[in-house]
Scaffold this motif. Structure first.
Motif, PDB file in Angstrom:
ATOM      1  N   VAL A 330       0.707  -1.040  -0.090  1.00 15.53           N
ATOM      2  CA  VAL A 330      -0.005  -0.068  -0.069  1.00 15.53           C
ATOM      3  C   VAL A 330       0.945   1.096   0.021  1.00 15.53           C
ATOM      4  CG1 VAL A 330      -2.041  -1.238   1.085  1.00 15.53           C
ATOM      5  CG2 VAL A 330      -0.180   0.080   2.578  1.00 15.53           C
ATOM      6  N   ARG A 331       2.289   1.046   0.280  1.00 17.51           N
ATOM      7  CA  ARG A 331       3.067   2.216   0.424  1.00 17.51           C
ATOM      8  C   ARG A 331       3.584   2.633  -1.112  1.00 17.51           C
ATOM      9  NH1 ARG A 331       6.225  -0.016   5.220  1.00 17.51           N
ATOM     10  NH2 ARG A 331       4.631  -1.603   5.178  1.00 17.51           N
ATOM     11  N   GLY A 332       3.468   1.708  -2.183  1.00 18.72           N
ATOM     12  CA  GLY A 332       4.098   1.665  -3.413  1.00 18.72           C
ATOM     13  C   GLY A 332       5.215   0.856  -3.532  1.00 18.72           C
ATOM     14  N   ASP A 333       6.577   1.428  -3.935  1.00 20.86           N
ATOM     15  CA  ASP A 333       7.566   0.814  -3.944  1.00 20.86           C
ATOM     16  C   ASP A 333       8.210   0.457  -2.798  1.00 20.86           C
ATOM     17  OD1 ASP A 333       7.840   1.228  -6.557  1.00 20.86           O
ATOM     18  OD2 ASP A 333       9.088   3.231  -6.726  1.00 20.86           O
ATOM     19  N   PHE A 334       8.477  -0.653  -2.472  1.00 22.57           N
ATOM     20  CA  PHE A 334       8.722  -1.609  -1.188  1.00 22.57           C
ATOM     21  C   PHE A 334       9.849  -2.517  -1.301  1.00 22.57           C
ATOM     22  CE2 PHE A 334       8.839  -4.555   2.040  1.00 22.57           C
ATOM     23  CZ  PHE A 334       8.359  -3.908   3.344  1.00 22.57           C
ATOM     24  N   THR A 335      11.054  -2.329  -0.717  1.00 21.70           N
ATOM     25  CA  THR A 335      12.092  -3.241  -0.795  1.00 21.70           C
ATOM     26  C   THR A 335      12.601  -3.407   0.753  1.00 21.70           C
ATOM     27  OG1 THR A 335      13.701  -1.778  -1.464  1.00 21.70           O
ATOM     28  CG2 THR A 335      12.744  -2.739  -3.184  1.00 21.70           C
ATOM     29  N   PHE A 336      13.324  -4.522   0.822  1.00 26.97           N
ATOM     30  CA  PHE A 336      14.138  -4.561   2.192  1.00 26.97           C
ATOM     31  C   PHE A 336      15.729  -4.290   2.094  1.00 26.97           C
ATOM     32  CE2 PHE A 336      10.862  -7.766   3.371  1.00 26.97           C
ATOM     33  CZ  PHE A 336      10.422  -7.045   4.491  1.00 26.97           C
ATOM     34  N   ALA A 337      16.054  -3.592   3.201  1.00 28.69           N
ATOM     35  CA  ALA A 337      17.594  -3.124   3.194  1.00 28.69           C
ATOM     36  C   ALA A 337      18.414  -4.632   3.761  1.00 28.69           C
ATOM     37  CB  ALA A 337      17.881  -2.119   4.295  1.00 28.69           C
ATOM     38  N   PRO A 338      19.570  -4.734   3.391  1.00 29.18           N
ATOM     39  CA  PRO A 338      20.278  -5.816   3.860  1.00 29.18           C
ATOM     40  C   PRO A 338      19.946  -6.200   5.310  1.00 29.18           C
ATOM     41  CG  PRO A 338      21.730  -4.475   2.470  1.00 29.18           C
ATOM     42  CD  PRO A 338      20.568  -3.721   2.885  1.00 29.18           C
ATOM     43  N   ASN A 339      19.558  -5.501   6.156  1.00 28.15           N
ATOM     44  CA  ASN A 339      19.317  -5.795   7.695  1.00 28.15           C
ATOM     45  C   ASN A 339      17.856  -6.074   7.810  1.00 28.15           C
ATOM     46  OD1 ASN A 339      18.546  -3.238   7.432  1.00 28.15           O
ATOM     47  ND2 ASN A 339      19.158  -2.655   9.555  1.00 28.15           N
ATOM     48  N   GLN A 340      17.204  -6.372   6.600  1.00 27.33           N
ATOM     49  CA  GLN A 340      15.745  -6.698   6.584  1.00 27.33           C
ATOM     50  C   GLN A 340      14.673  -5.578   7.305  1.00 27.33           C
ATOM     51  OE1 GLN A 340      16.933 -11.295   6.112  1.00 27.33           O
ATOM     52  NE2 GLN A 340      15.637 -10.690   8.212  1.00 27.33           N
ATOM     53  N   HIS A 341      14.868  -4.322   6.974  1.00 27.91           N
ATOM     54  CA  HIS A 341      13.810  -3.296   7.235  1.00 27.91           C
ATOM     55  C   HIS A 341      13.687  -2.421   5.986  1.00 27.91           C
ATOM     56  CE1 HIS A 341      15.543  -4.288  11.115  1.00 27.91           C
ATOM     57  NE2 HIS A 341      14.672  -3.381  12.082  1.00 27.91           N
ATOM     58  N   PRO A 342      12.644  -1.951   5.881  1.00 23.66           N
ATOM     59  CA  PRO A 342      12.207  -1.402   4.723  1.00 23.66           C
ATOM     60  C   PRO A 342      12.992  -0.403   3.974  1.00 23.66           C
ATOM     61  CG  PRO A 342      10.188  -1.413   6.145  1.00 23.66           C
ATOM     62  CD  PRO A 342      11.467  -1.854   6.819  1.00 23.66           C
ATOM     63  N   VAL A 343      13.327  -0.204   2.657  1.00 25.16           N
ATOM     64  CA  VAL A 343      13.469   1.013   2.263  1.00 25.16           C
ATOM     65  C   VAL A 343      12.534   1.860   1.530  1.00 25.16           C
ATOM     66  CG1 VAL A 343      15.082   1.754   0.163  1.00 25.16           C
ATOM     67  CG2 VAL A 343      15.983  -0.008   1.493  1.00 25.16           C
ATOM     68  N   GLN A 344      12.087   2.844   1.829  1.00 22.45           N
ATOM     69  CA  GLN A 344      10.980   3.468   1.291  1.00 22.45           C
ATOM     70  C   GLN A 344      10.704   5.019   1.631  1.00 22.45           C
ATOM     71  OE1 GLN A 344       7.746   1.978   4.196  1.00 22.45           O
ATOM     72  NE2 GLN A 344       9.368   2.309   5.876  1.00 22.45           N
ATOM     73  N   ASP A 345      10.183   5.746   0.851  1.00 24.18           N
ATOM     74  CA  ASP A 345       9.992   7.215   0.941  1.00 24.18           C
ATOM     75  C   ASP A 345       8.952   7.671   2.281  1.00 24.18           C
ATOM     76  OD1 ASP A 345      10.983   7.346  -1.410  1.00 24.18           O
ATOM     77  OD2 ASP A 345       9.117   7.706  -2.599  1.00 24.18           O
ATOM     78  N   ILE A 346       9.388   8.843   2.944  1.00 25.93           N
ATOM     79  CA  ILE A 346       8.705   9.146   4.371  1.00 25.93           C
ATOM     80  C   ILE A 346       8.267  10.675   3.863  1.00 25.93           C
ATOM     81  CG2 ILE A 346       8.993   9.594   6.518  1.00 25.93           C
ATOM     82  CD1 ILE A 346      11.377   7.647   6.296  1.00 25.93           C
ATOM     83  N   TYR A 347       6.928  10.709   4.058  1.00 27.44           N
ATOM     84  CA  TYR A 347       6.088  11.896   3.584  1.00 27.44           C
ATOM     85  C   TYR A 347       6.030  12.834   4.903  1.00 27.44           C
ATOM     86  CZ  TYR A 347       5.428   8.583  -0.176  1.00 27.44           C
ATOM     87  OH  TYR A 347       5.509   7.622  -1.198  1.00 27.44           O
ATOM     88  N   VAL A 348       5.711  13.961   4.415  1.00 30.19           N
ATOM     89  CA  VAL A 348       5.077  15.143   5.229  1.00 30.19           C
ATOM     90  C   VAL A 348       3.608  15.069   5.182  1.00 30.19           C
ATOM     91  CG1 VAL A 348       5.127  17.542   6.178  1.00 30.19           C
ATOM     92  CG2 VAL A 348       7.240  16.172   5.377  1.00 30.19           C
ATOM     93  N   ARG A 349       2.903  14.850   5.999  1.00 30.81           N
ATOM     94  CA  ARG A 349       1.309  15.211   6.034  1.00 30.81           C
ATOM     95  C   ARG A 349       0.858  16.289   6.965  1.00 30.81           C
ATOM     96  NH1 ARG A 349      -1.043   9.219   7.780  1.00 30.81           N
ATOM     97  NH2 ARG A 349      -0.298  10.252   9.642  1.00 30.81           N
ATOM     98  N   GLU A 350      -0.392  16.787   6.461  1.00 30.01           N
ATOM     99  CA  GLU A 350      -1.027  17.912   7.288  1.00 30.01           C
ATOM    100  C   GLU A 350      -2.389  17.380   7.787  1.00 30.01           C
ATOM    101  OE1 GLU A 350      -1.795  22.569   6.933  1.00 30.01           O
ATOM    102  OE2 GLU A 350      -2.152  21.340   5.208  1.00 30.01           O
ATOM    103  N   VAL A 351      -2.541  17.643   9.104  1.00 28.01           N
ATOM    104  CA  VAL A 351      -3.809  17.369   9.598  1.00 28.01           C
ATOM    105  C   VAL A 351      -5.007  17.986   9.098  1.00 28.01           C
ATOM    106  CG1 VAL A 351      -5.279  17.030  11.572  1.00 28.01           C
ATOM    107  CG2 VAL A 351      -2.873  16.396  11.731  1.00 28.01           C
ATOM    108  N   ILE A 352      -6.121  17.602   8.621  1.00 32.25           N
ATOM    109  CA  ILE A 352      -7.366  18.414   7.941  1.00 32.25           C
ATOM    110  C   ILE A 352      -8.581  17.916   8.397  1.00 32.25           C
ATOM    111  CG2 ILE A 352      -5.748  19.029   5.820  1.00 32.25           C
ATOM    112  CD1 ILE A 352      -7.580  16.790   4.163  1.00 32.25           C
ATOM    113  N   GLU A 353      -9.607  18.524   8.124  1.00 35.08           N
ATOM    114  CA  GLU A 353     -10.979  17.986   8.453  1.00 35.08           C
ATOM    115  C   GLU A 353     -11.692  17.935   7.038  1.00 35.08           C
ATOM    116  OE1 GLU A 353     -14.856  18.785  11.212  1.00 35.08           O
ATOM    117  OE2 GLU A 353     -13.218  20.405  11.087  1.00 35.08           O
ATOM    118  N   GLU A 354     -12.109  16.622   6.761  1.00 35.72           N
ATOM    119  CA  GLU A 354     -12.467  16.188   5.427  1.00 35.72           C
ATOM    120  C   GLU A 354     -14.001  15.698   5.709  1.00 35.72           C
ATOM    121  OE1 GLU A 354     -10.028  14.798   1.972  1.00 35.72           O
ATOM    122  OE2 GLU A 354     -10.866  12.964   3.035  1.00 35.72           O
ATOM    123  N   ASP A 355     -15.009  16.461   5.259  1.00 35.93           N
ATOM    124  CA  ASP A 355     -16.562  15.754   5.493  1.00 35.93           C
ATOM    125  C   ASP A 355     -16.583  15.260   6.905  1.00 35.93           C
ATOM    126  OD1 ASP A 355     -16.735  15.803   2.622  1.00 35.93           O
ATOM    127  OD2 ASP A 355     -15.737  13.806   2.414  1.00 35.93           O
TER     128      ASP A 355
END
Length: 382
Positions: A330-355
Motif C-alpha cells: 500500500v506504500r507503493g515501492d517497497f524493498t528490504f535493506a540488507p538488515n531486513q528493514h524497509p527502504v521507502q519514501d517518508i512523507y510530510v502530512r498535514e492534519v485536515i478536516e474532511e467531510d
C-alpha cells in the motif's frame, strides 16, 4: 459488515473462517495490544492483517490472536505458549518496542520467524539483527529522522524535543537529532504512559524554543495535544504519524488541525493497492484505516507472497522469499535493506478536516528511498 469484537471471539471467528475442513499448514501467532491504553493501535493492526488474510481466501493459514495488555511479562508468556504449545511458525503483531525487545530475540533464537507490523527498535536493526526477523513497518528512527529533515526545511532553528523513556522514545530523539541541523531548546524524556504534561508544557513555554518535536503514541499523544492547546502555547508542533493517526485524531479533534507530521503511509497515497485497501477496510470495518492497519495489511501480504514461493518448513527458502518482498504494498515501492528493514519514501502530512472527519493529507516528501542508520552494524551485512 465486520466490527471489532472481544479478542477471543475475533480469533475464534477468524480460525473458523480460515480453517474450513482442511488442517492449517502455517500457523501464525499474533501478539498485540487489544485492551487498556493503546488498544486502538493493536485493534487496527489485527484488523488490517486479518483483512488481507480473508481477502486471500486461504485455508492453509491459521491465526492465533492474543492480547498482550501492553505488559512485557505477559507478552513473553504468550510467545512461549504459542511457540511451545501452539507450535506457531510465525510471530507478529507487537506494537510497543519494549515488548518487542522482550519477545523477538527469544522467538528467533527458537527458530521462529518474526514479522514486525510496527515496533522496530534500533537494537534489532543493528547488532541484534537476525535472519528470521523482518521489520515490515520501518526502523524506529525513520519517521523521526524525516521530522528532523523537515524541521530544517521549515526553517526551525531552536526546537524543543520530547519523547517517553523507552526504546522507541530513545530511538525517536536519536533519529530527530541525526538530521536536524539547528539547536535544541530542551530535550526531555517523559514517563511511559504519562497523561499529565503540565510540567513539560511549562518547560516548553520557558525554553525560548521556536518549535516543538514530540513523539507520544496512543493516549499519551491525545493527552499532550489537548493540554498543549488548552495552555495556549503558540509554538508550531512537529511529530511522527503515531500521534496523528486516524483513530487518535478523532479523540484530539480541532487541536490537531494544521500540524505537520511524518509518515511512510497515508490514505491518499495514489497507487492501486492503497486505493483498494482503503476502500476495502472502510467497507469492512466502517472506519478509515490507520497507519497500523496499513502495516498489518502489508505484513500479511508479505507473508502470503512468501508462502506462495516457498514451504515454511524450509527456512532458507522461506527467508529468501520474504527478502524478495514480492507483493503490492500500500506504500507503493517497497524493498528490504540488507538488515531486513524497509527502504521507502517518508512523507510530510498535514492534519485536515474532511467531510467532518479529522484526517491527513500529504503535502510533501521528507525523504526518498530511506533505509536506516544501522545497516552496517548488522552482522548479516558484514
Amino acid at each position: 459488515m465486520m466490527r471489532s469484537a472481544r479478542p477471543a471471539l475475533f480469533a475464534a471467528a477468524a480460525l473458523a473462517a480460515l480453517a474450513g475442513t482442511a488442517a492449517a499448514q502455517t500457523k501464525v501467532g499474533m501478539i498485540t495490544t487489544l485492551s487498556g491504553g493503546g488498544a486502538s493501535l493493536g485493534v487496527d493492526t489485527r484488523d488490517g492483517f486479518m483483512l488481507a488474510i480473508e481477502q486471500a481466501g486461504r485455508d492453509d493459514i491459521e491465526v492465533v490472536i492474543e492480547d498482550d495488555e501492553r505488559a512485557p511479562d505477559r507478552a513473553v508468556q504468550i510467545a512461549d505458549r504459542m511457540i511451545q504449545s501452539d507450535r506457531v511458525d510465525v510471530l507478529t503483531g507487537i506494537v510497543w518496542s519494549n515488548l518487542a525487545m522482550a519477545v523477538v530475540p527469544s522467538g528467533t533464537a527458537q527458530g521462529k520467524f518474526y514479522l514486525s507490523t510496527n515496533a522496530a527498535p534500533a537494537q534489532l536493526a543493528g547488532r541484534g539483527c537476525h535472519p528470521n526477523y523482518f521489520a515490515v513497518s520501518y526502523q524506529n528512527d525513520n519517521l523521526h529522522e524525516a521530522a528532523g529533515a523537515w524541521a530544517n526545511q521549515a526553517g526551525y532553528a531552536d526546537t524543543f524535543i520530547m519523547a517517553p523513556n523507552y526504546p522507541a522514545g530513545q530511538d525517536a530523539l536519536t533519529g530527530f537529532k541525526r538530521f536536524y541541523e539547528g539547536d535544541l531548546a530542551g530535550e526531555v524524556y517523559t514517563d511511559l504512559g504519562q497523561t499529565d504534561y503540565a510540567a513539560q508544557i511549562a518547560e516548553i513555554r520557558a525554553s525560548g524554543a521556536d518549535s516543538v518535536f514530540f513523539f507520544l503514541p496512543g493516549g499519551m499523544g491525545i493527552s499532550f495535544l489537548k493540554q498543549y492547546a488548552d495552555a495556549g502555547v503558540d509554538l508550531p508542533l512537529i511529530g511522527p504519524a503515531f500521534s496523528f493517526d486516524q483513530g487518535i485524531l478523532q479523540a484530539i479533534g480541532a487541536a490537531a488541525l494544521g500540524i505537520r507530521n511524518t509518515s511512510q503511509w497515508s490514505k491518499d497515497l495514489d497507487n492501486e493497492a492503497n486505493r483498494a485497501f482503503v476502500a476495502a477496510f472502510e467497507a469492512e470495518y466502517d472506519r478509515l484505516p490507520s497507519l497500523y492497519a496499513a502495516q498489518g495489511f502489508d505484513t500479511a501480504n508479505l507473508l502470503l507472497s512468501a508462502l506462495d514461493k516457498a514451504d515454511i518448513g524450509d527456512p532458507e527458502a522461506f527467508r529468501a522469499a520474504l527478502r524478495e518482498a514480492d507483493f503490492d504494498s500500500v506504500r507503493g515501492d517497497f524493498t528490504f535493506a540488507p538488515n531486513q528493514h524497509p527502504v521507502q519514501d517518508i512523507y510530510v502530512r498535514e492534519v485536515i478536516e474532511e467531510d467532518g472527519v479529522f484526517t491527513n493529507r500529504i503535502v510533501g516528501t521528507a525523504m526518498e528511498d530511506r533505509a536506516n542508520a544501522y545497516v552496517d552494524d548488522c552482522t548479516m551485512t558484514q
